[in-house]
Design a protein around this motif. Structure first.
Motif, PDB file in Angstrom:
ATOM      1  N   HIS A   1     -52.331  18.616 -27.556  1.00  7.42           N
ATOM      2  CA  HIS A   1     -51.692  19.816 -27.021  1.00  7.42           C
ATOM      3  C   HIS A   1     -50.655  19.497 -25.939  1.00  7.42           C
ATOM      4  CE1 HIS A   1     -51.483  24.141 -26.218  1.00  7.42           C
ATOM      5  NE2 HIS A   1     -51.567  23.868 -24.936  1.00  7.42           N
ATOM      6  N   PHE A   2     -50.862  18.395 -25.220  1.00  9.32           N
ATOM      7  CA  PHE A   2     -50.003  18.087 -24.074  1.00  9.32           C
ATOM      8  C   PHE A   2     -48.865  17.134 -24.436  1.00  9.32           C
ATOM      9  CE2 PHE A   2     -54.211  19.274 -22.646  1.00  9.32           C
ATOM     10  CZ  PHE A   2     -53.914  20.331 -21.794  1.00  9.32           C
ATOM     11  N   LEU A   3     -48.843  16.643 -25.662  1.00  9.68           N
ATOM     12  CA  LEU A   3     -47.750  15.836 -26.193  1.00  9.68           C
ATOM     13  C   LEU A   3     -47.420  14.612 -25.348  1.00  9.68           C
ATOM     14  CD1 LEU A   3     -46.468  19.098 -27.073  1.00  9.68           C
ATOM     15  CD2 LEU A   3     -45.594  17.378 -28.625  1.00  9.68           C
ATOM     16  N   VAL A   4     -48.425  14.065 -24.677  1.00 10.16           N
ATOM     17  CA  VAL A   4     -48.187  12.852 -23.888  1.00 10.16           C
ATOM     18  C   VAL A   4     -47.736  11.742 -24.826  1.00 10.16           C
ATOM     19  CG1 VAL A   4     -49.239  11.119 -22.395  1.00 10.16           C
ATOM     20  CG2 VAL A   4     -49.877  13.533 -22.146  1.00 10.16           C
ATOM     21  N   GLY A   5     -46.614  11.122 -24.494  1.00 10.30           N
ATOM     22  CA  GLY A   5     -46.066  10.065 -25.326  1.00 10.30           C
ATOM     23  C   GLY A   5     -45.345  10.555 -26.575  1.00 10.30           C
TER      24      GLY A   5
ATOM     25  N   THR B   1     -43.226  13.567 -26.315  1.00  8.74           N
ATOM     26  CA  THR B   1     -42.245  14.576 -25.917  1.00  8.74           C
ATOM     27  C   THR B   1     -40.888  14.339 -26.561  1.00  8.74           C
ATOM     28  OG1 THR B   1     -41.763  13.303 -23.904  1.00  8.74           O
ATOM     29  CG2 THR B   1     -43.354  15.104 -23.704  1.00  8.74           C
ATOM     30  N   ASP B   2     -40.579  13.066 -26.879  1.00  8.67           N
ATOM     31  CA  ASP B   2     -39.295  12.786 -27.512  1.00  8.67           C
ATOM     32  C   ASP B   2     -39.210  13.428 -28.888  1.00  8.67           C
ATOM     33  OD1 ASP B   2     -41.291  11.052 -28.436  1.00  8.67           O
ATOM     34  OD2 ASP B   2     -39.884   9.441 -28.885  1.00  8.67           O
ATOM     35  N   ALA B   3     -40.329  13.452 -29.596  1.00  5.24           N
ATOM     36  CA  ALA B   3     -40.340  14.078 -30.923  1.00  5.24           C
ATOM     37  C   ALA B   3     -40.124  15.578 -30.816  1.00  5.24           C
ATOM     38  CB  ALA B   3     -41.658  13.778 -31.631  1.00  5.24           C
ATOM     39  N   ALA B   4     -40.770  16.206 -29.825  1.00  2.94           N
ATOM     40  CA  ALA B   4     -40.580  17.643 -29.624  1.00  2.94           C
ATOM     41  C   ALA B   4     -39.140  17.946 -29.243  1.00  2.94           C
ATOM     42  CB  ALA B   4     -41.540  18.153 -28.549  1.00  2.94           C
ATOM     43  N   ALA B   5     -38.569  17.138 -28.353  1.00  5.82           N
ATOM     44  CA  ALA B   5     -37.178  17.357 -27.931  1.00  5.82           C
ATOM     45  C   ALA B   5     -36.222  17.235 -29.108  1.00  5.82           C
ATOM     46  CB  ALA B   5     -36.807  16.363 -26.835  1.00  5.82           C
ATOM     47  N   ARG B   6     -36.452  16.244 -29.959  1.00 11.67           N
ATOM     48  CA  ARG B   6     -35.581  16.070 -31.123  1.00 11.67           C
ATOM     49  C   ARG B   6     -35.619  17.292 -32.030  1.00 11.67           C
ATOM     50  NH1 ARG B   6     -37.143  14.759 -35.918  1.00 11.67           N
ATOM     51  NH2 ARG B   6     -39.107  13.885 -35.183  1.00 11.67           N
ATOM     52  N   LEU B   7     -36.801  17.854 -32.228  1.00 11.23           N
ATOM     53  CA  LEU B   7     -36.925  19.043 -33.074  1.00 11.23           C
ATOM     54  C   LEU B   7     -36.218  20.250 -32.460  1.00 11.23           C
ATOM     55  CD1 LEU B   7     -40.635  18.607 -34.188  1.00 11.23           C
ATOM     56  CD2 LEU B   7     -38.639  18.557 -35.688  1.00 11.23           C
TER      57      LEU B   7
END
Length: 223
Positions: free
Chosen positions: A193-197, A199-205
């Motif tokens: 849930h916290f996307l530790v490590g 976050t780059d994938a979320a930002a790209r999307l």
């Protein structure tokens, strides 16, 4: 940090008379290709505009030409008021949209929330928005009926779901949104849930989603 990516502090005025703290980062005008409002996770569980995913998006998006505004919900940090149980916070998001559209008219304008911020974003139906990005949305902060208007809206919605989300699994997210209009689910492999490590994938999307909404360039003049 380059001058054209400097962070500016500002105050937001809500429709019910509160004053909220916020920050905005805008690329140089010629480089701005869109704008994103960022809504942070649950205030009663330590969430603020400085939380991990919100902070990382605030850092990365302007480097890709997207103006970004983050803010603290009512009762958090230097923002006035008290927690509104996901109801009054809709006014906070609307104030953030007001402030960002006053600073840039570049489109698309995307509302992007993480966790609690995603659920609140699902209650905000604003004509100025071009789409929604919901990151690790529990879809349980408010009754399902509160999300119905956005769910039916024809504008695009992207759900970014961590593979190991503790509150809403990818399968559950797909089931919950199966009847929604113009909605896509993307899974972040290996993330919780916290996307530790991750976050780059979320930002790209988020960046790819905003780019998909950009208006086409004007046609080249005939020779």
């Amino acid at each position: 940090m380059p001058d054209d990516l400097a962070t500016t502090s500002l105050r937001l005025a809500t429709g019910d008379g509160l004053n909220l703290e916020a920050e905005v980062r805008c690329p140089a005008t010629a480089e701005t290709v869109g704008a994103v409002v960022l809504a942070h996770p649950h205030p009663l569980h330590g969430g603020s505009m400085a939380s991990l995913v919100t902070s990382e998006l605030f850092r990365v998006l302007p480097e890709s030409g997207l103006a970004a505004l983050r803010f603290n919900f009512r009762g958090v940090g230097g923002s006035e008021g008290s927690h509104g149980h996901g109801v009054d916070e809709r006014l906070d998001v609307e104030a953030a949209i007001d402030a960002l559209t006053e600073r840039t008219d570049r489109r698309p304008l995307v509302l992007c929330g993480w966790s609690f911020g995603a659920d609140v974003s699902l209650t905000v139906l604003d004509d100025r928005l071009d789409g929604w990005v919901l990151i690790a949305a529990p879809m349980r902060i408010r009754p399902t009926a509160d999300y119905a208007a956005v769910a039916r809206d024809v504008r695009p919605k992207l759900l970014i779901v961590p593979e190991h989300d503790e509150f809403r699994s990818p399968a559950s997210a797909r089931e919950a949104t199966a009847t929604w209009t113009n909605t896509r689910v993307e899974v972040v492999a290996g993330a919780d849930h916290f996307l530790v490590g991750r976050t780059d994938a979320a930002a790209r999307l988020v960046i790819e989603f905003a780019a998909s909404l950009a208006p086409p360039p004007p046609p080249s003049p005939n020779c």
